[in-house]
Design an enzyme around this catalytic site. Structure first.
Site, mmCIF file in Angstrom:
data_model
loop_
_atom_site.group_PDB
_atom_site.id
_atom_site.type_symbol
_atom_site.label_atom_id
_atom_site.label_comp_id
_atom_site.label_asym_id
_atom_site.label_seq_id
_atom_site.Cartn_x
_atom_site.Cartn_y
_atom_site.Cartn_z
ATOM 1 N N HIS A 69 0.832 -1.213 0.000
ATOM 2 C CA HIS A 69 0.000 0.000 0.000
ATOM 3 C C HIS A 69 0.863 1.258 0.000
ATOM 4 C CE1 HIS A 69 0.534 0.785 4.376
ATOM 5 N NE2 HIS A 69 0.420 -0.516 4.539
ATOM 6 N N ASP A 71 -0.284 4.318 1.115
ATOM 7 C CA ASP A 71 -0.674 5.305 2.116
ATOM 8 C C ASP A 71 0.039 5.097 3.436
ATOM 9 O OD1 ASP A 71 -2.267 2.917 2.394
ATOM 10 O OD2 ASP A 71 -3.581 4.003 3.765
ATOM 11 N N ASP A 96 6.277 1.082 7.486
ATOM 12 C CA ASP A 96 4.925 0.667 7.085
ATOM 13 C C ASP A 96 4.377 1.610 6.034
ATOM 14 O OD1 ASP A 96 2.459 -0.519 6.996
ATOM 15 O OD2 ASP A 96 1.760 0.275 8.910
ATOM 16 N N GLU A 126 -5.072 1.697 2.791
ATOM 17 C CA GLU A 126 -5.025 0.491 3.629
ATOM 18 C C GLU A 126 -5.153 0.821 5.099
ATOM 19 O OE1 GLU A 126 -3.140 -2.642 6.148
ATOM 20 O OE2 GLU A 126 -2.508 -0.545 5.873
ATOM 21 N N GLU A 127 -4.719 2.032 5.490
ATOM 22 C CA GLU A 127 -4.602 2.360 6.903
ATOM 23 C C GLU A 127 -5.903 2.848 7.542
ATOM 24 O OE1 GLU A 127 -2.181 1.495 8.516
ATOM 25 O OE2 GLU A 127 -0.281 1.722 7.460
ATOM 26 N N GLU A 155 4.122 -6.080 3.681
ATOM 27 C CA GLU A 155 3.928 -5.436 4.976
ATOM 28 C C GLU A 155 5.154 -5.692 5.863
ATOM 29 O OE1 GLU A 155 1.776 -3.535 6.423
ATOM 30 O OE2 GLU A 155 -0.142 -3.689 5.369
ATOM 31 N N HIS A 329 3.456 3.161 12.638
ATOM 32 C CA HIS A 329 2.521 4.164 13.171
ATOM 33 C C HIS A 329 3.110 4.977 14.330
ATOM 34 C CE1 HIS A 329 -1.156 1.559 11.690
ATOM 35 N NE2 HIS A 329 -0.191 1.711 10.776
#
Length: 353
Positions: A69, A71, A96, A126-127, A155, A329
């Site tokens: 992903h 994003d 990530d 995705e997030e 991932e 994150h």
């Protein structure tokens, strides 16, 4: 600005990180990815929204998807990227999962004669809530773009192979009461007080640890939010505890929800969000050869990931990426340059041998 796919993979990662792409704001990065891949002669490039798919068509006996992903979560004062003296690349999305995306882009540009046909998927959103997920949109609109014998989701896994994934349910356990003035509380019925047994059941719950194909999936059941009350002088007449159940892939969503109805028997349970787990898929020959090529024992994925979407399409899938999942994150998000280089080297060797 253009993406330079000739850069070393760590420098390409930094380029990607320095293009902000918070969920629902991926267009600029998707444009750059599409333009860079469109210039690669051996790839056919398609796009849907802010998802970009590039494919080889060499007539190989197998096809492998490499997906990631574009994003990130919201930026936490951690852009632009910076490389320190210890070989750590810092910045939002480094782990990530823009390091994994950089590996995808390098392989897409440079593997002109892979031993398998390849599909590279770069997708958006995705997030955030699954209704916005770009891979989910591709599954619905263009499943033929995703057809394959095996899939890798890059991932962050710290450079190991993580098989399958947990499923997840989110639901509200609700109580009702009777509203009254707090000075005359005996005239009311406090819905927040009625939530105490819900919290007791959560505290007493013993999560399962389920072994599947030699991998152990730990479950989790936790309150993640509680809502109730109207004002500082009002007895509340409603309360809801939002609960997240991370369940082993030996259960379907329906079985997991039935278990939760048993746990909270006597209370109203309202499902708000759900996604299935995915079995490890390591018995497929392509998966077995991939695990052998990586050279480390596989583990269970202790999270939900989009491998579940591939599994639902009948495509065995695993997680493998250079980022460290515990840093995802966080304000301190970073990735080891050596891990990015290792992932590129191992995947290149597996797809070239």
């Amino acid at each position: 600005m253009e993406l330079d796919l000739s850069l070393p993979v760590a420098a390409l990662t930094a380029q990607l990180v320095d293009v902000p792409s918070v969920s629902r704001e991926e267009k600029r990065l998707a444009d750059l990815v599409e333009a860079a891949l469109a210039a690669v002669p051996h790839l056919k490039v398609d796009r849907d929204g802010d998802a970009v798919v590039a494919r080889t068509s060499l007539g190989r006996a197998e096809r492998v998807v490499l997906a990631g992903h574009l994003d990130t979560v919201p930026i936490a004062d951690n852009l632009p990227s910076r490389l320190d003296a210890d070989g750590l690349l810092w910045g939002c999305g480094t782990s990530d999962m823009k390091a994994g995306v950089a590996v995808q882009l390098k392989l897409a540009a440079e593997l002109t004669e892979p031993n398998r046909d390849l599909t590279f998927v770069f997708y958006d959103a995705e997030e955030i809530a699954s209704e916005f997920n770009g891979l989910g949109r591709l599954v619905e609109r263009h499943p033929e773009w995703l057809a394959a014998d095996f899939a890798l989701l890059l991932e962050p896994t710290g450079g190991r192979v993580d098989g399958g994934c947990q499923g997840t349910l989110r639901f509200r356990v609700q109580t009702t009461g009777r509203r009254a003035h707090s000075a005359r509380s005996w005239l009311g019925e406090n819905a927040i007080h009625k939530a105490a047994p819900i919290l007791d059941r959560l505290a007493a719950y013993q999560p399962r640890r389920v072994e599947i194909d030699g991998l152990v999936y730990p479950e989790g059941l936790n309150a993640v939010m509680i809502e109730g009350g109207h004002a500082g002088n009002v007895i509340p007449d409603s309360c809801a505890v939002t609960v997240n159940y991370r369940f082993s892939p030996d259960q379907s969503e329906e079985q997991a929800l039935a278990r939760m109805h048993e746990v909270f028997d006597g209370f109203e349970v309202v499902l708000t969000d759900s996604a299935p787990g995915a079995l490890p898929g390591l018995s497929h020959p392509a998966a077995a050869s991939f695990v052998e090529a990586i050279g480390t024992p596989p583990a269970a994925k202790e999270a939900w990931t989009d491998v579940a979407r591939f599994t639902a399409l009948g495509v065995p899938a695993v997680n493998y990426g250079p980022g460290e999942p515990t840093l995802a994150h966080t304000r301190e998000e970073n990735v080891e340059v050596a891990k990015i280089e290792e992932a590129e080297r191992k995947l290149r060797a597996w797809l070239s041998s």
